[in-house]
Structures are given as C-alpha cells and as structure tokens.
Write an enzyme that holds these catalytic residues in place. Structure first.
Site, PDB file in Angstrom:
ATOM      1  CG  ASN A  46      -4.364  -8.525  12.057  1.00  0.00           C
ATOM      2  OD1 ASN A  46      -4.751  -9.215  12.994  1.00  0.00           O
ATOM      3  ND2 ASN A  46      -4.829  -7.310  11.846  1.00  0.00           N
ATOM      4  N   PRO A  47      -4.373 -12.264  12.309  1.00  0.00           N
ATOM      5  CG  PRO A  47      -4.318 -13.442  14.334  1.00  0.00           C
ATOM      6  CD  PRO A  47      -3.552 -12.424  13.527  1.00  0.00           C
ATOM      7  CG  ASP A  49      -5.262  -0.666   3.966  1.00  0.00           C
ATOM      8  OD1 ASP A  49      -4.281  -1.022   3.299  1.00  0.00           O
ATOM      9  OD2 ASP A  49      -6.402  -0.539   3.491  1.00  0.00           O
ATOM     10  N   GLY A 108      -7.692   4.513   8.730  1.00  0.00           N
ATOM     11  CA  GLY A 108      -8.718   3.594   9.187  1.00  0.00           C
ATOM     12  C   GLY A 108      -8.700   3.320  10.673  1.00  0.00           C
TER      13      GLY A 108
END
Length: 521
Positions: free
Chosen positions: A150-151, A209, A484
């Site tokens: 995930n950039p 996460d 989150g």
C-alpha cells in the site's frame, strides 16, 4: 458457477505446504559435523550452526546481534532461527542467513565452502537437509506469498521499506513472491476476494492495519469464505502508522525483522469479530471503538506525518479535555472482574491444557459449511437485545474500546489480557469526567503495562456487545472506528467468531506480550 472446493484438511490449521518438505525431517542418522575446505568444520549443535574456521580470525568478521558470541575468534555460531536457506551444488555448500546489523534490522548474509572430500557429497546432502529441518522446525520453507504493498499508508514509505528491507529476506529464504501495489481504497479487498487461494499460502500486507482489514473481508466474500479464511494466512510487514498486526504477531515494527519472523512463523487460528450495522456485516481483526480512541484514529488525519505518535497526541488532548461521548451499551459478559480475568489468562496461556471438547466441537462446526460465514448466535443490531446481556446508559462515557489484539500500536498495549483464539473480546471503558491528573496517570500507565489495573479502567472479557452512540450537545459529527476504518455513525453490534481467521505467528497460545502484570509484584 463456483466449483466444489477441495476436501477440507483434517486439521483446519495444518499448513498446506507442510508435506512438501517432510523428507527433510528424516535425518536422525546424519552426522552433525561436515568437514569442508580450509580445514574448516560446520557443526549442527542444539540451537545453532557453529562454523569453526581459522580464517575467521583474519576476516574482519564481527560478532553482532543475532550471532551467538563465541569463546574464540575462529568460531561463529548462527542460531537456527537466522538460517534462511542452504544448498549443495556439486561439492559447494552455500548457506544463507539473516545477519542482524543492529537490534532492529537484518540483511541476508552468505557462507560458502567446498567439501574437503568430494566423495562425501551424499552425506553432505543429508547434512544440508538436517540443517534445514532444524532451521524450519515448526514452520515450512519457501512459502508462496501474495504480497500487497500500500503506497499510501502512514508516511507513504511502504514501497521503499518493502524493496530495501523486507523483500531481500523473503527472497533469500526461497519464498515464491507475487507482489502487487494497491491503487485505490478497497483494492486489497478486491484482490483477496478474487484470489485463487490454491496458488498461495499467505497474503503479506506491506502497509498499516487497513490493508489486512480489507484482506480478511475480501476472503470472507469468496465463494467458500470459511475455507478461504482458513487456507490463506494473513500477516503484516510494517509500512503504515499503527502496524498492530505485526507488533502482536512478530513483536516488531522493523520491516526486515518482520520478514524474518514471517519466514519462520507457524500458522495459527485467530478469532475474528463480526460487526453488524443495519444490513451490513463486516469482519474485524483488531478493534471497535467509540470515543477518544476512535477520534484519535479518524480525526487526526491532518497530523498523519507524526506516524504512530499522532494517536498518543490525540488521546492525551481529548483525555485531559474531559471530552464525553454518550452512548447506551449492552454487553454479553464472560468475566467481569480483573482478578478473574488475570487468572483465566494464565490458565489459557500457560495452563498446558488442550482445548475442551466443547471448544473442539465448536471449531469443527465452525468449519463444516464452507459456503457461508458462521451463523450469528446473538443476531444483528436489528434484533432485540438478548435478555441475559447487561445494558447501561452512559452519558459521561469517555472511551469505549473493544479489542482483539494486545497492542493497538507499538507503545499502546491497551488489552494485555487478549489472546489469539480464546473465543472472547477484551473491552474497557473510561469515564470522560475523570480528573486531569488521573487522565495523565492513565496515559503514562499504558506503555508501562499498568493500564489494566488502573481503578478508572473498567475491563471485561466479553462475547458480544451492542453500542448505540449519541452526539453530545454541540457535537457536529461522530466517529466510530472498526480496525481504524471509519464506519457509519449508527448503532452497531459485534460478536466473536472463534478461530475464523488464520495468521502467521510464533507457535503458542499468546501474542508477543507477557499479559497483565501481577499487582503484588
């Protein structure tokens, strides 16, 4: 139309790749020492490979973290945990291992020797197999990994961290890697939903996460969700802000150390939580919150540059400000006092007893029908609250926080009594009107693992809850967080799903944490 799934494994959490290297363990008669060139000797000891070579005294090689200090400058001991791979090519023995360059970083290192006598090649081959069997005791080699990068998570460093720190360790260990960079929100869910689960052993998220949250829910949308959630282990290389899954499973925020842990990890079941809101149902692996923690997760995006420190800053700001978040809370309580929770934790983690027959029956039932998720015992938020639940109106609620892991971030072990698959959630609440000194004491106590015993912390082990939040006067919007991620501001109900997920972690019954402290010490 989906085809029928392959026959279920007799052990729902047996590693599908475990049989690939079963021949490696049949090496009991193999000599423990291998003579190689330069009058050197490679010895298989109880916990480490020991290299005895007079040339080491002149090589400039330093004994560092991860290498067992030796009594001689001519010997080097490498713990089996650090051994990544070993091969015999003709008469050349090559060993790859993880060398700690600091307390928080490893890199691949290599040792190569030629057999002193080429005629010993058959013995050397068996010796290499014995070395690998010792190095991967409790795990398997060369896992097939789907890596999702995930950039956009945290500070946006995940691609760099993966390429420079994690990938070299995974490749040195011989893992088969299929890496993909996510491009949009929900992309990881789509990948997991459409994944051919027979091609992979695990999904490795290099992210925060949020990506594992998507992965668990994507697997839950497969045609055979229970088989997918059992077959594919989910794990994390730290690349975001919170990195809770990596901290709990691997005890680190270092990408390279986490990669080593993933290489050596065992599969284990993880309880998941089913959250219903309206007609929607999602799975949670980490937490559900309303109040201070939820706002710290979701209303601090403007200070994301602070990394995990933004949670601490947001928590402190709201706690000392006596902010309240009113709600009605209904809970199915299993253990309601701290002494009992502490005792049950010790029994579950260290008692040595196997699962009860009732637990075993539940686990089998959980995996019998692979075409659907487990049925909800307590219904959804749309059903009446069960009569045996405890319902409380809490107009001065400061924080409602339910967790499935111990650490929510590196310095935040909010749930010290949490276990991977005890069939229970951990819940605490704190009144929003406590004094500022008490609030500061709570903040300090979290990192010191004294939070559990603070009198202002009401801690329970539960099976389910319903939360009906309300806005306080003057409040314009409310934040409810699941793993989150922000969900609708509306009532929700959560129920534990015992052992539904699978992760890669240290063999045993606990996370990387010692549990609630003994208050008498």
């Amino acid at each position: 139309m989906a085809s029928d799934p392959p026959r279920s494994l007799s052990d729902p959490f047996m590693d599908p790749a475990a049989s690939e290297h079963a021949e490696d363990s049949n090496v009991g008669s193999t000599p423990s020492e291998l003579q190689v060139d330069r009058n050197a000797c490679l010895s298989l000891r109880e916990d480490a490979l020991v290299v005895s070579d007079a040339g080491l005294a002149h090589s400039g090689r330093k004994i560092c973290c991860g290498l067992i200090p030796s009594t001689s400058s001519t010997t080097l001991a490498i713990p089996y945990y650090n051994i990544l791979d070993a091969t015999l090519d003709g008469s050349e023995v090559s060993i790859k291992h993880a060398l700690f360059t600091s307390k928080t970083a490893v890199r691949p290192a290599y040792i190569t020797y030629t057999l002193a006598d080429k005629s010993t090649a058959p013995t050397a081959k068996a010796w290499v197999s014995r070395l690998l069997a010792s190095a991967y005791r409790g795990s398997v080699r060369a896992r097939r990994l789907k890596v999702l990068i995930n950039p956009h998570g945290g500070k946006g460093l995940a691609p760099k961290l993966y390429a420079q720190e994690a990938e070299p360790i995974l490749k040195a260990a011989g893992c088969e890697i299929d890496a993909e960079t996510t491009t949009h929100s929900g992309h990881a869910l789509e990948i997991a939903r459409d994944l051919d689960i027979d091609k992979y052993d695990a999904i490795v998220c290099c992210s925060g996460d949020g990506t594992p949250h998507e992965v668990f829910n994507g697997l839950a949308q497969q045609a055979y969700p229970r088989r997918a959630l059992r077959k594919i282990a989910v794990t994390l290389i730290p690349g975001g802000s919170g990195n809770a899954l990596a901290i709990n499973l691997n005890g680190t925020t270092s990408p390279s150390v986490a990669a080593l842990a993933i290489v050596k990890a065992a599969r284990m079941p993880l309880d998941l939580v089913s959250v219903s809101q309206g007609e929607k149902r999602i799975l949670s692996f980490l937490s559900q919150s309303w109040g201070i923690v939820a706002e710290c997760d979701l209303d601090t995006e403007d200070i994301r540059w602070m990394g995990s420190a933004r949670f601490t800053f947001g928590f402190f700001k709201r706690l000392v400000g006596k902010t309240v978040y009113p709600a009605e809370v209904s809970v199915k309580v299993e253990y309601g006092d701290k002494d009992t929770i502490r005792a049950e934790y010790k029994k579950a983690r260290y008692g040595g007893a196997g699962e009860s027959s009732a637990d075993a029956d539940h686990a089998r039932e959980l995996h019998d029908d692979e075409t659907t998720l487990p049925k909800l015992i307590y219904g959804t938020v749309n059903d009446p609250v069960p009569e045996d639940w405890v319902t409380t109106d809490m107009p001065d609620l400061g924080n409602f926080f339910c967790g499935n892991l111990v650490h929510m971030s590196a310095d935040a072990p909010f749930f010290p009594a949490a276990l991977p698959n005890d069939g229970l959630m951990d819940l605490f609440d704190v009144d929003g009107t406590i004094g500022r000194l008490a609030a500061i004491k709570l903040m300090v106590s979290i990192e010191q693992n004294q939070f559990f015993d603070q009198p202002d912390v009401h801690y329970k082990k539960i099976k389910a809850f319903r939360l009906s939040p309300r806005l306080r006067p003057g409040q314009k919007q409310g934040f409810i967080s699941v793993d989150g991620e922000r969900i609708d501001f509306a009532p929700l109900q959560a129920e534990i799903m015992p052992g539904l997920g699978t992760v890669l972690g240290v063999p045993g019954k606990g996370f990387h944490f010692d549990g609630p402290q003994d208050p008498t010490r």
